[in-house]
Design a protein around this motif. Structure first.
Motif, PDB file in Angstrom:
ATOM      1  N   HIS A 192       9.585  24.293  -7.816  1.00 60.00           N
ATOM      2  CA  HIS A 192      10.537  23.406  -8.467  1.00 60.00           C
ATOM      3  C   HIS A 192      11.591  23.000  -7.445  1.00 60.00           C
ATOM      4  O   HIS A 192      12.292  23.843  -6.893  1.00 60.00           O
ATOM      5  N   LEU A 193      11.690  21.702  -7.202  1.00 58.52           N
ATOM      6  CA  LEU A 193      12.593  21.203  -6.174  1.00 58.52           C
ATOM      7  C   LEU A 193      13.946  20.787  -6.715  1.00 58.52           C
ATOM      8  O   LEU A 193      14.815  20.415  -5.948  1.00 58.52           O
ATOM      9  N   GLY A 194      14.137  20.811  -8.017  1.00 57.66           N
ATOM     10  CA  GLY A 194      15.401  20.396  -8.605  1.00 57.66           C
ATOM     11  C   GLY A 194      15.309  18.996  -9.159  1.00 57.66           C
ATOM     12  O   GLY A 194      14.232  18.489  -9.460  1.00 57.66           O
ATOM     13  N   SER A 195      16.465  18.357  -9.284  1.00 52.12           N
ATOM     14  CA  SER A 195      16.499  17.001  -9.824  1.00 52.12           C
ATOM     15  C   SER A 195      17.313  16.108  -8.894  1.00 52.12           C
ATOM     16  O   SER A 195      18.015  16.589  -8.010  1.00 52.12           O
ATOM     17  N   GLY A 196      17.181  14.823  -9.097  1.00 50.81           N
ATOM     18  CA  GLY A 196      17.900  13.871  -8.267  1.00 50.81           C
ATOM     19  C   GLY A 196      16.961  13.037  -7.419  1.00 50.81           C
ATOM     20  O   GLY A 196      15.743  13.250  -7.402  1.00 50.81           O
ATOM     21  N   MET A 197      17.550  12.075  -6.735  1.00 52.49           N
ATOM     22  CA  MET A 197      16.775  11.115  -5.948  1.00 52.49           C
ATOM     23  C   MET A 197      16.086  11.782  -4.763  1.00 52.49           C
ATOM     24  O   MET A 197      14.924  11.514  -4.499  1.00 52.49           O
ATOM     25  N   VAL A 198      16.777  12.676  -4.063  1.00 50.88           N
ATOM     26  CA  VAL A 198      16.197  13.312  -2.881  1.00 50.88           C
ATOM     27  C   VAL A 198      15.011  14.188  -3.266  1.00 50.88           C
ATOM     28  O   VAL A 198      13.959  14.146  -2.619  1.00 50.88           O
ATOM     29  N   SER A 199      15.164  14.962  -4.329  1.00 56.44           N
ATOM     30  CA  SER A 199      14.043  15.808  -4.749  1.00 56.44           C
ATOM     31  C   SER A 199      12.878  14.971  -5.250  1.00 56.44           C
ATOM     32  O   SER A 199      11.715  15.334  -5.057  1.00 56.44           O
ATOM     33  N   ALA A 200      13.164  13.829  -5.884  1.00 49.49           N
ATOM     34  CA  ALA A 200      12.089  12.932  -6.324  1.00 49.49           C
ATOM     35  C   ALA A 200      11.332  12.370  -5.123  1.00 49.49           C
ATOM     36  O   ALA A 200      10.103  12.270  -5.151  1.00 49.49           O
ATOM     37  N   ILE A 201      12.057  12.025  -4.068  1.00 52.88           N
ATOM     38  CA  ILE A 201      11.416  11.495  -2.857  1.00 52.88           C
ATOM     39  C   ILE A 201      10.578  12.584  -2.186  1.00 52.88           C
ATOM     40  O   ILE A 201       9.446  12.332  -1.752  1.00 52.88           O
ATOM     41  N   ILE A 202      11.104  13.804  -2.108  1.00 55.43           N
ATOM     42  CA  ILE A 202      10.351  14.901  -1.502  1.00 55.43           C
ATOM     43  C   ILE A 202       9.093  15.195  -2.311  1.00 55.43           C
ATOM     44  O   ILE A 202       8.002  15.363  -1.761  1.00 55.43           O
ATOM     45  N   GLY A 207       0.818  -1.206   0.000  1.00 54.86           N
ATOM     46  CA  GLY A 207       0.000   0.000   0.000  1.00 54.86           C
ATOM     47  C   GLY A 207       0.850   1.254   0.000  1.00 54.86           C
ATOM     48  O   GLY A 207       0.554   2.218  -0.708  1.00 54.86           O
ATOM     49  N   ASP A 208       1.952   1.243   0.792  1.00 55.90           N
ATOM     50  CA  ASP A 208       2.860   2.385   0.804  1.00 55.90           C
ATOM     51  C   ASP A 208       3.487   2.598  -0.566  1.00 55.90           C
ATOM     52  O   ASP A 208       3.645   3.726  -1.015  1.00 55.90           O
ATOM     53  N   LEU A 209       3.840   1.504  -1.229  1.00 62.71           N
ATOM     54  CA  LEU A 209       4.412   1.594  -2.574  1.00 62.71           C
ATOM     55  C   LEU A 209       3.427   2.228  -3.540  1.00 62.71           C
ATOM     56  O   LEU A 209       3.766   3.157  -4.281  1.00 62.71           O
ATOM     57  N   ILE A 210       2.191   1.760  -3.506  1.00 60.69           N
ATOM     58  CA  ILE A 210       1.161   2.291  -4.412  1.00 60.69           C
ATOM     59  C   ILE A 210       0.876   3.754  -4.098  1.00 60.69           C
ATOM     60  O   ILE A 210       0.797   4.593  -5.006  1.00 60.69           O
ATOM     61  N   ILE A 211       0.729   4.083  -2.815  1.00 66.91           N
ATOM     62  CA  ILE A 211       0.498   5.467  -2.403  1.00 66.91           C
ATOM     63  C   ILE A 211       1.661   6.348  -2.843  1.00 66.91           C
ATOM     64  O   ILE A 211       1.472   7.464  -3.337  1.00 66.91           O
ATOM     65  N   GLY A 212       2.892   5.857  -2.674  1.00 66.52           N
ATOM     66  CA  GLY A 212       4.067   6.632  -3.061  1.00 66.52           C
ATOM     67  C   GLY A 212       4.152   6.874  -4.553  1.00 66.52           C
ATOM     68  O   GLY A 212       4.484   7.971  -4.999  1.00 66.52           O
TER      69      GLY A 212
END
Length: 97
Positions: free
Chosen positions: A57-67, A35-40
C-alpha cells in the motif's frame, strides 16, 4: 456514472507521466505520447489490482498514484516486450525453419 473534467484531467496526467516514466525505465519501447498515455492508464489498473494483492500500500495522493501506475506500466511494458520478441527462449516463431 458521472466523471468531472478535473478527474479526467488527473487520470490523463497520471497516465502520461506513468507511461513516460515506464518508457524511460524500459528503454526501446517507443510508443509515443498516445501510446504512453494508454500504457500508463492500463498500468494504473494493473497496479491498482496487483499491489493490494501483494499487500503493498503506497498511500494516497498524486505521487502515489503515479508510482502505482508506473509499476503497473513497467510490468505491462515488460510483458509487451516479451510478447513482441517471440518466446524469449532463443526461438523465433514465424521465421523460416
Amino acid at each position: 456514472m458521472h466523471m468531472s473534467s478535473e478527474s479526467l484531467l488527473i487520470i490523463v496526467v497520471v497516465g502520461i507521466v506513468a507511461g513516460w516514466l515506464a518508457g524511460q525505465i524500459v528503454q526501446g519501447t517507443g510508443f509515443g505520447i498516445v501510446g504512453d498515455l494508454i500504457i500508463g492508464i492500463i498500468g494504473a489498473f494493473i497496479g491498482d489490482w496487483l499491489l493490494p494483492q501483494l499487500n503493498i500500500h503506497l498511500g494516497s495522493g498524486m505521487v502515489s498514484a503515479i508510482i502505482n501506475a508506473t509499476i503497473g506500466a513497467l510490468l505491462l511494458l515488460i510483458i509487451l516486450r516479451f510478447v513482441r520478441r517471440g518466446s524469449g527462449w532463443g526461438g523465433s516463431w514465424g521465421r523460416s525453419w
